[in-house]
Every structure is written in C-alpha cells, then in structure tokens.
Write an enzyme that holds these catalytic residues in place. Sequence first.
Site, PDB file in Angstrom:
ATOM      1  N   SER A 119       0.842  -1.204   0.000  1.00 20.45           N
ATOM      2  CA  SER A 119       0.000   0.000   0.000  1.00 20.45           C
ATOM      3  C   SER A 119       0.877   1.254   0.000  1.00 20.45           C
ATOM      4  O   SER A 119       1.874   1.311   0.739  1.00 20.45           O
ATOM      5  CB  SER A 119      -0.875   0.045   1.268  1.00 20.45           C
ATOM      6  OG  SER A 119      -1.779  -1.017   1.297  1.00 20.45           O
TER       7      SER A 119
ATOM      8  N   VAL B 222     -14.535   4.160   6.130  1.00 19.20           N
ATOM      9  CA  VAL B 222     -14.928   5.559   5.925  1.00 19.20           C
ATOM     10  C   VAL B 222     -16.366   5.724   5.436  1.00 19.20           C
ATOM     11  O   VAL B 222     -16.875   6.847   5.402  1.00 19.20           O
ATOM     12  CB  VAL B 222     -13.964   6.293   4.953  1.00 19.20           C
ATOM     13  CG1 VAL B 222     -12.594   6.503   5.596  1.00 19.20           C
ATOM     14  CG2 VAL B 222     -13.856   5.581   3.613  1.00 19.20           C
TER      15      VAL B 222
ATOM     16  N   TYR C 298      -9.563   3.019 -16.488  1.00 24.57           N
ATOM     17  CA  TYR C 298      -9.614   3.720 -15.196  1.00 24.57           C
ATOM     18  C   TYR C 298     -11.035   4.249 -14.941  1.00 24.57           C
ATOM     19  O   TYR C 298     -11.490   4.365 -13.808  1.00 24.57           O
ATOM     20  CB  TYR C 298      -8.568   4.836 -15.157  1.00 24.57           C
ATOM     21  CG  TYR C 298      -8.156   5.232 -13.760  1.00 24.57           C
ATOM     22  CD1 TYR C 298      -7.527   4.323 -12.917  1.00 24.57           C
ATOM     23  CD2 TYR C 298      -8.400   6.515 -13.278  1.00 24.57           C
ATOM     24  CE1 TYR C 298      -7.160   4.686 -11.623  1.00 24.57           C
ATOM     25  CE2 TYR C 298      -8.028   6.892 -11.998  1.00 24.57           C
ATOM     26  CZ  TYR C 298      -7.408   5.965 -11.173  1.00 24.57           C
ATOM     27  OH  TYR C 298      -7.042   6.338  -9.904  1.00 24.57           O
TER      28      TYR C 298
ATOM     29  N   LYS D 111     -11.697  10.574  -9.100  1.00 26.01           N
ATOM     30  CA  LYS D 111     -10.490  11.350  -8.787  1.00 26.01           C
ATOM     31  C   LYS D 111     -10.672  12.827  -9.182  1.00 26.01           C
ATOM     32  O   LYS D 111     -10.140  13.722  -8.502  1.00 26.01           O
ATOM     33  CB  LYS D 111      -9.268  10.755  -9.499  1.00 26.01           C
ATOM     34  CG  LYS D 111      -8.823   9.397  -8.953  1.00 26.01           C
ATOM     35  CD  LYS D 111      -8.474   9.418  -7.484  1.00 26.01           C
ATOM     36  CE  LYS D 111      -7.770   8.155  -7.040  1.00 26.01           C
ATOM     37  NZ  LYS D 111      -7.672   8.036  -5.572  1.00 26.01           N
TER      38      LYS D 111
ATOM     39  N   SER E  31      -4.933  -2.019  -5.420  1.00 29.21           N
ATOM     40  CA  SER E  31      -5.871  -1.139  -6.131  1.00 29.21           C
ATOM     41  C   SER E  31      -5.513  -1.024  -7.613  1.00 29.21           C
ATOM     42  O   SER E  31      -6.391  -1.037  -8.477  1.00 29.21           O
ATOM     43  CB  SER E  31      -5.883   0.252  -5.507  1.00 29.21           C
ATOM     44  OG  SER E  31      -6.477   0.205  -4.248  1.00 29.21           O
TER      45      SER E  31
HETATM   46  N1  LIG Z   1      -1.286   2.345  -7.080  1.00 25.50           N
HETATM   47  C1  LIG Z   1      -1.332   3.337  -7.971  1.00 25.50           C
HETATM   48  O1  LIG Z   1      -0.903   3.208  -9.118  1.00 25.50           O
HETATM   49  C2  LIG Z   1      -1.930   4.668  -7.576  1.00 25.50           C
HETATM   50  C3  LIG Z   1      -1.606   5.803  -8.345  1.00 25.50           C
HETATM   51  C4  LIG Z   1      -2.163   7.032  -7.986  1.00 25.50           C
HETATM   52  C5  LIG Z   1      -3.006   7.118  -6.893  1.00 25.50           C
HETATM   53  N2  LIG Z   1      -3.298   5.986  -6.158  1.00 25.50           N
HETATM   54  C6  LIG Z   1      -4.204   6.114  -5.020  1.00 25.50           C
HETATM   55  O2  LIG Z   1      -3.500   5.808  -3.831  1.00 25.50           O
HETATM   56  C7  LIG Z   1      -4.458   5.454  -2.835  1.00 25.50           C
HETATM   57  C8  LIG Z   1      -4.004   4.177  -2.156  1.00 25.50           C
HETATM   58  O3  LIG Z   1      -4.095   3.079  -3.059  1.00 25.50           O
HETATM   59  P1  LIG Z   1      -2.962   1.958  -3.182  1.00 25.50           P
HETATM   60  O4  LIG Z   1      -2.530   1.955  -4.590  1.00 25.50           O
HETATM   61  O5  LIG Z   1      -1.967   2.093  -2.106  1.00 25.50           O
HETATM   62  O6  LIG Z   1      -3.796   0.607  -3.021  1.00 25.50           O
HETATM   63  P2  LIG Z   1      -4.268  -0.191  -1.707  1.00 25.50           P
HETATM   64  O7  LIG Z   1      -5.278  -1.160  -2.232  1.00 25.50           O
HETATM   65  O8  LIG Z   1      -3.095  -0.732  -0.986  1.00 25.50           O
HETATM   66  O9  LIG Z   1      -4.967   0.908  -0.789  1.00 25.50           O
HETATM   67  C9  LIG Z   1      -6.328   1.263  -0.914  1.00 25.50           C
HETATM   68  C10 LIG Z   1      -6.857   1.364   0.498  1.00 25.50           C
HETATM   69  O10 LIG Z   1      -8.200   1.850   0.497  1.00 25.50           O
HETATM   70  C11 LIG Z   1      -8.819   1.234   1.596  1.00 25.50           C
HETATM   71  N3  LIG Z   1     -10.270   1.337   1.532  1.00 25.50           N
HETATM   72  C12 LIG Z   1     -11.093   1.012   0.507  1.00 25.50           C
HETATM   73  N4  LIG Z   1     -12.371   1.189   0.887  1.00 25.50           N
HETATM   74  C13 LIG Z   1     -12.351   1.651   2.167  1.00 25.50           C
HETATM   75  C14 LIG Z   1     -13.343   2.008   3.106  1.00 25.50           C
HETATM   76  N5  LIG Z   1     -14.651   1.936   2.819  1.00 25.50           N
HETATM   77  N6  LIG Z   1     -12.956   2.440   4.339  1.00 25.50           N
HETATM   78  C15 LIG Z   1     -11.638   2.512   4.663  1.00 25.50           C
HETATM   79  N7  LIG Z   1     -10.648   2.171   3.820  1.00 25.50           N
HETATM   80  C16 LIG Z   1     -11.008   1.749   2.581  1.00 25.50           C
HETATM   81  C17 LIG Z   1      -8.338  -0.207   1.503  1.00 25.50           C
HETATM   82  O11 LIG Z   1      -8.572  -0.903   2.711  1.00 25.50           O
HETATM   83  C18 LIG Z   1      -6.864   0.008   1.221  1.00 25.50           C
HETATM   84  O12 LIG Z   1      -6.148   0.117   2.423  1.00 25.50           O
HETATM   85  C19 LIG Z   1      -5.799   5.345  -3.547  1.00 25.50           C
HETATM   86  O13 LIG Z   1      -6.502   6.560  -3.395  1.00 25.50           O
HETATM   87  C20 LIG Z   1      -5.369   5.185  -4.990  1.00 25.50           C
HETATM   88  O14 LIG Z   1      -6.382   5.572  -5.910  1.00 25.50           O
HETATM   89  C21 LIG Z   1      -2.769   4.772  -6.474  1.00 25.50           C
END
Ligand SMILES: NC(=O)c1ccc[n+]([C@@H]2O[C@H](COP(=O)([O-])OP(=O)(O)OC[C@H]3O[C@@H](n4cnc5c(N)ncnc54)[C@H](O)[C@@H]3O)[C@@H](O)[C@H]2O)c1
Length: 256
Positions: free
Chosen positions: A20, A66, A156, A163, A196
């Site tokens: 994560s 959340v 996406y 987003k 994710s």
């Molecule tokens: N991985 C990528 O390429 C990337 C790029 C840009 C932005 N992001 C963003 O970074 C953030 C983290 O994602 P990540 O890539 O680390 O993946 P991840 O799956 O490790 O993290 C996503 C998190 O969201 C949490 N979550 C989902 N629904 C929830 C809820 N109802 N209540 C509480 N928590 C909840 C999950 O438990 C998880 O911990 C996200 O917003 C994602 O869109 C990711």
Amino acid sequence: MSGLLLGKTALVLGVANRWSIAYSIASAFVREGAQLVLTFQGERQRQTVEELGQDLKAVRVLNCDVTKPEELTQLAVDLKEVSPTLDAVVHSIAFANKEDLTNPFLQTGRDGFLLAQEVSAYSLVAVARTLAPSMTEGGAITTLTYLGSTRVIPNYNVMGVAKASLEACVRYLAAELGPTKIRVNAVSAGPIKTASARAVKDMTKNMEGLASRAPLRRNTDPAEVADAVVFLSSDLGRGVTGNTLFVDAGYQIMGA
Ligand SMILES: NC(=O)c1ccc[n+]([C@@H]2O[C@H](COP(=O)([O-])OP(=O)(O)OC[C@H]3O[C@@H](n4cnc5c(N)ncnc54)[C@H](O)[C@@H]3O)[C@@H](O)[C@H]2O)c1
C-alpha cells in the site's frame, strides 16, 4: 533526512498491506519522528494492519471504514486518547467495483458510480469534517490521486471521474479550512503495483510503456510519493494548499 515531523501526531488511513502507498507514507512519517496512528478497514484487515503497525511502532491501530459515519466519529474520540491535537491526516483510500474498471465506461451503472464517488471522493470530505476539530494547531490533510482525473486512461473509467471529484474536494476544503491553518492537498502518484492498481484491467501491464515515455525514464517509487507527503505534512509545506502535486517521474507533462 530526520525530524521533519518531530512532535507531530499523524493519522494514516489506507494501509492494507506492505505494498500500500499508505504503508510507505507511514514508514516515512515514522522516520521523520511522527507519532503514528493507523487505521484498518474492518475485521478482515485487523490482524495484518496490527502487525504492520507493530513493525512501524504505531502508537495505535484503529478500526475505520470511511463509509460508516459512526466509525469516523469513534475514530475522532479514540484519537483524543492518543493526543490532544492531530497534526497530519493522510487519506489513501479508493474503491470501485472491478467490473467498472474492466468494462466500457458507458456501461457504468448508477450503484457502481455512486460507490466509487462515496469511497474515493466523498470520504475525504467526511474525514476532514470529522477530524478538523482535532487539528487545533492547524496541520495538513493529504490525499492520493491519479492522472486519470484529467486524462482518459484505459479502464480507469469510473475511478477517473471519482479522482476528478476528489481533486475538486481538495480545493473546496482547502478554501474553507485555510483560515484555521489546515492545509489540504493531493499527491498525484504515477502507477505503482498495489492491490488497487491491479484491480484496473491492464494497468500494471501498461506501466512498462509509461516508464519509457516519462522524462525520468522510469516508474514511480512509492518511497518518493511518501517523501512528497512528508513535505506537505511538515512545516516545509506551510505555504502550499489546494494543490495537486505530481510525483510521477514527470509523465504528466508529455503530449505523446
Ligand atoms: N497504485 C497506484 O498506481 C496509484 C496511483 C495514484 C493514486 N493511487 C491512489 O493511492 C491510494 C491508495 O491506493 P494503493 O494503490 O496504495 O492501493 P491499496 O489497495 O493498498 O490501498 C487502498 C486502500 O483503500 C482502503 N479502503 C477502501 N475502501 C475503504 C473504506 N470503505 N474504508 C476505509 N478504507 C477503505 C483499503 O482498505 C486500502 O487500504 C488510492 O486513493 C489510490 O487511488 C494509487
């Protein structure tokens, strides 16, 4: 680097596992001296996140889905026991149904659309409203976003729309919370292999092509995303609010 967050209490929402982005952010916060609190999303994640919290020497690991207002309210109460003031909040949370990250965007149903908006965008507003009263000395709220908010990235889809909404929420929240010295920003990370990202059809496969076109000729390292969040959460970022800061090896400037 050391001590940029000394004396600050930081809450990081969104650690599910070691991959994560929130885990990298939490590690960087601890390195910089922050007192760390983590959350997990429901009992299924409890053990994993508690173990990661132990490794990171988090002072508390608390439950928070959340989408459940009562859990957010309880989170604010539990945080008061840890520290009278909260200085930094990281919202690293998103979710959409897998079919909405696979099928054509035109097929997105109402329920899937609203779910993505609720978890991935509205939750920032709910988190800010619940926790801002605990940020009595001001502080920083930082969320994670992606280029799919403004450009069409294959598959996406509904998450790109969420987003775009999230980034608009950042600006409205920044305007309202600024007078209380709370800054609100987003970090737009390049693609990183996490759970994710794997949910978006072909996203990790397409990363190879991105690296060869990015100015820095490589993909994004979660540690550099984490360092940008440290900057925004520390006094070094004191003049920055309402912004989206790209940490993506420069990919977003390229036309082709
Ligand atoms: N991985 C990528 O390429 C990337 C790029 C840009 C932005 N992001 C963003 O970074 C953030 C983290 O994602 P990540 O890539 O680390 O993946 P991840 O799956 O490790 O993290 C996503 C998190 O969201 C949490 N979550 C989902 N629904 C929830 C809820 N109802 N209540 C509480 N928590 C909840 C999950 O438990 C998880 O911990 C996200 O917003 C994602 O869109 C990711």
